[in-house]
Design a protein around this motif. Structure first.
Motif, short mmCIF file in Angstrom:
data_model
loop_
_atom_site.label_atom_id
_atom_site.label_comp_id
_atom_site.label_asym_id
_atom_site.label_seq_id
_atom_site.Cartn_x
_atom_site.Cartn_y
_atom_site.Cartn_z
N UNK A 47 -9.83 3.27 -5.55
CA UNK A 47 -8.99 2.17 -5.83
C UNK A 47 -8.39 2.28 -4.22
N UNK A 48 -8.15 1.35 -3.36
CA UNK A 48 -8.16 1.75 -2.02
C UNK A 48 -8.01 0.14 -1.29
N UNK A 49 -6.73 -0.10 -2.15
CA UNK A 49 -6.06 -1.53 -1.94
C UNK A 49 -5.33 -1.72 -0.71
N UNK A 50 -5.25 -0.85 0.45
CA UNK A 50 -4.29 -0.20 1.33
C UNK A 50 -4.88 -2.18 2.07
N UNK A 51 -4.41 -2.51 3.04
CA UNK A 51 -4.25 -3.37 3.75
C UNK A 51 -4.27 -3.41 4.98
N UNK A 52 -5.48 -3.14 6.14
CA UNK A 52 -5.36 -3.72 7.24
C UNK A 52 -6.02 -4.57 8.01
N UNK A 53 -5.56 -4.36 9.37
CA UNK A 53 -5.74 -5.79 9.51
C UNK A 53 -6.75 -5.17 11.65
N UNK A 54 -7.46 -6.09 11.82
CA UNK A 54 -8.39 -5.60 12.89
C UNK A 54 -8.41 -6.80 13.96
N UNK A 55 -8.53 -6.39 15.10
CA UNK A 55 -9.65 -6.95 16.67
C UNK A 55 -10.88 -7.13 16.14
#
Length: 325
Positions: A248-256
């Motif tokens: 359960x991997x709900x980490x919030x990543x931000x990408x270009x």
């Protein structure tokens, strides 16, 4: 002779075009860059975009303008990037949803993440934290699971909206723990946190920046992080996997990202510049102050993350019949 002359002229013309194209590539960027953020001002993607863009403008020698295009769960801004000219002067910053989960949540998207988007780099990631209301008296995951199993359907959880990672992570938690929890969606993390503080809901999986000030003030209890391993910014918190709820991997990543067709040389240059910027001491400190960790992945690593996200959330979305159209 006339045919030979035409052939030579054609070859010369082709050569000149190649030289002109090479010169154009070498002159990139030829004008200011635009970074389209698929979410509103002050959002986590917006914060990352502005931190990186300030440094990127300095390293490229051209202004970098951030433009917010929120709406439709991130689809509007992401579509604007997909449809922009692929000349390296339009970039985007987005999150997992518009590139992975939204392909299942929506019957049809105005863009295809596989063919219309060129991943550049995952810039940063922020752990999502499972928090509960302080007055529940629940202080750890075993106590929470025992309480939920003994009271099916009697507890509510808040989310940042139907189909959001905060929704999907809690839906997965309920399924894997064999519990029944009622979902109450809100427009954003602020409203979701307020609902817990007001007693309308009792728990949520939300970005660390939204909940940790309340945890540190003694208003919420933090039980675990929804990440594959312990977070560097919150090392004291166990993972859900440690509580027997793996993947359960709900980490919030931000990408270009960039429009598909953007020259590979430009993509590679941008990736290197972004990765370098992210690991500058001052930038790392600014990100960590927001409970974010710098990443700076390659385009290939970015694409692999998207595939993993889709594989993880597609069955959850379908099992729970979650739709956004």
């Amino acid at each position: 002779m006339k045919t030979i002359g035409l052939t030579i002229a054609g070859l010369l013309g082709a050569a000149l075009l190649c030289i002109a194209g090479l010169a154009g590539a070498q002159q990139w960027p030829a004008r200011p860059l635009r970074v389209i953020v698929a979410f509103g001002p002050g959002s986590t993607p917006d914060i990352v975009a502005r931190i990186v863009s300030d440094r990127l403008a300095h390293s490229l020698g051209k202004p970098v303008v951030v433009e917010n295009r929120p709406g439709a769960a991130g689809n509007i801004g992401t579509d604007a990037v997909a449809k922009a000219a692929p000349d390296g002067h339009t970039l985007g910053v987005t999150i997992s949803g518009p590139l992975a989960a939204n392909t299942v949540l929506f019957g049809k998207l105005p863009y295809n993440p596989q063919t219309d988007i060129a991943p550049i780099s995952i810039a940063a990631t922020q752990p999502s934290v499972l928090v509960v209301a302080r007055d529940t008296g629940v202080a750890d995951m075993p106590a929470l699971l025992a309480r939920l199993r003994g009271n099916p359907g009697k507890f509510n959880y808040a989310s940042m909206g139907t189909g959001s990672i905060s929704h999907l992570a809690m839906a997965a938690l309920a399924a894997r723990s064999g519990t029944e929890i009622v979902h109450v969606p809100y427009p954003g993390s602020g409203q979701a946190v307020s609902s817990i503080l007001a007693g309308d809901t009792q728990m949520a999986v939300l970005p660390a920046a939204a909940v940790m000030p309340h945890v540190r003030a003694g208003r919420l209890n933090a039980l675990a992080v929804a990440t594959a391993s312990r977070s560097a910014v919150l090392p004291e918190l166990p993972t859900l996997g440690e509580a027997g709820l793996p993947d359960i991997q709900g980490d919030a990543w931000m990408g270009f990202i960039a429009p598909a067709g953007t020259p590979v040389a430009v993509i590679n240059r941008l990736q290197k510049e972004i990765a370098r910027i992210l690991h500058e001491d001052e930038v790392k400190a600014r990100l960590q102050a927001q409970l974010m960790e710098p990443v700076g992945s390659t385009p290939a690593e970015f694409r692999a993350t998207l595939q993993a996200d889709l594989t993880r959330w597609q069955p959850v979305i379908r099992k729970n019949h979650i739709r956004l159209d």
